[in-house]
Design a protein around this motif. Structure first.
Motif: not given
Length: 415
Positions: A87-113
């Motif tokens: 993420y820190e190296v490619r957070k300004n990559y112009e080939g994507a419209d949104i760049i972010t971390y993926l929240p850890l794989d809990t059921i709640r996080n997955a649903r919200r994401f």
């Protein structure tokens, strides 16, 4: 059981983040990801989601993202990372419209994401198998593709105790795997929506070669202005570690008609000084010290690349290359060197790397076990021009002949 483990892992990360900067960066990034998504998502847009664990997986997925963007401009691209090193190296990559971390794989996080982004298609690169995200995507009938994945018999999916977790593989619409063995292993689980397309990294290194930078400082080092003939004896060592450096530097301290370009994996001052101390009085220059100049002293014998981002362009200047990591963590990117039609040396810790086996088989890669092994094979390359030519050609052909995975994937997916 999986969800219990995830919650325990989550607690562990929270504690470790108090003491470890990298973990703290990841922890904070994951916690703000949902909030960032809600602020950035265009509710009227159609999103294609790409997930890469880290920088290496990003490079594998990059050709696919860029081709999809050209062929299907109706989609916006969401790119997520798990690791800060991606993420820190490619957070300004112009080939994507949104760049972010993926929240850890809990059921709640997955649903919200997934409620925030509502992707129409998802691509998980190589080793990414997030149980809750994948099950919710399947429940929502979102096509999910595994790209450049590779499987081995010792993975948990193929062990008796891992069969329950292995059900996560059934959430994928289709697998685009690197080799036939992976396809056969998946078939033992009754998974047959599998196509052997190879590795998108071959497409990526060919892209990198086409976009290679001109490096006047390196060119001045390799070919001094007053020299009337090309300087053929240049050895490029990339992503090297101390055990690698102890081997090849020892050899070239006794063969001073060669120039060396060393791009170590770690560029801490202590490591750079360690390299300089090994060089037995040879005239050394550091790249960043020459940044404001286009000339290099003609008696300079060794150029140390003490910055990142140049290595893939530097391999072109080598007559022979060495890719480090094979005496410890595992070899780094062999393909970046091989694409330039250069024989490539590497250490013995390469069993997990299909490209190492491929380069050895075709003659473009040279595995070494120790100094004596390196000395013997290096002297063969020096004295046998035909052997060098065959190795160089085989390395380049190996890369070119395995390109095309990106196009195969896009022709097969439903968009």
């Amino acid at each position: 059981m999986y969800n219990i483990f995830i919650y325990l892992y989550l607690c562990g990360v929270a504690i470790v983040s108090l003491f470890n900067k990298k973990v703290r960066t990841m922890w904070r990034g994951e916690r703000r990801a949902i909030r960032e998504l809600k602020a950035k998502v265009d509710p009227s847009a159609r999103y294609a989601w790409f997930h890469a664990a880290s920088l290496g997986e990003f490079e594998q997925g990059r050709p696919l993202m860029e081709q999809l963007r050209r062929d299907h401009p109706e989609y916006k691209i969401l790119l997520t990372f798990f690791s800060p090193s991606g993420y820190e190296v490619r957070k300004n990559y112009e080939g994507a419209d949104i760049i972010t971390y993926l929240p850890l794989d809990t059921i709640r996080n997955a649903r919200r994401f997934l409620r925030a982004i509502r992707p129409e298609v998802a691509f998980f690169i190589k080793y990414e198998f997030w149980y809750n995200y994948l099950h919710i995507l399947k429940h929502r009938n979102v096509p999910v593709y595994s790209v450049s994945s590779i499987f081995r018999p010792d993975q948990i999916f193929f062990r008796s105790y891992g069969r329950q977790y292995g059900r996560v593989l059934r959430c994928f619409t289709r697998f685009f795997v690197q080799n036939e063995e992976s396809k056969q292993l998946l078939s033992t689980l009754g998974i047959n929506e599998v196509e052997v397309v190879g590795d998108t990294r071959f497409d990526r290194v060919l892209q990198i070669k086409e976009a290679a930078k001109q490096l006047p400082i390196v060119e001045a080092f390799v070919q001094p202005p007053s020299s009337s003939t090309p300087y053929p004896k240049v050895f490029v060592a990339g992503s090297s570690w101390p055990p690698d450096e102890e081997i090849f530097i020892r050899y070239f301290n006794n063969h001073r008609d060669w120039k060396l370009i060393i791009a170590p994996h770690v560029i801490a001052e202590s490591h750079l000084r360690q390299i300089e101390n090994l060089l037995d009085g040879r005239k050394v220059a550091r790249y960043t010290k020459l940044a404001d100049s286009t000339t290099v002293a003609e008696d300079t014998e060794v150029l140390i690349i003490d910055c990142f981002g140049l290595l893939s362009s530097i391999y072109r200047y080598g007559r022979v290359a060495y890719v480090g990591g094979g005496f410890g963590v595992g070899i780094h990117n062999l393909l970046e060197a091989a694409v330039w039609n250069v024989p490539v040396f590497f250490g013995p810790n390469n069993q997990r790397f299909q490209e190492a086996a491929g380069l050895k088989a075709c003659g473009g890669g040279l595995e070494i076990q120790d100094y004596d092994d390196f000395e013997r094979q290096m002297q063969q390359l020096e004295t046998d021009q035909q052997m060098w030519s065959q190795c160089a050609e085989a390395a380049g052909d190996y890369v070119k002949s395995r390109s095309g995975a990106t196009q195969k994937v896009l022709q097969a997916v439903s968009l």
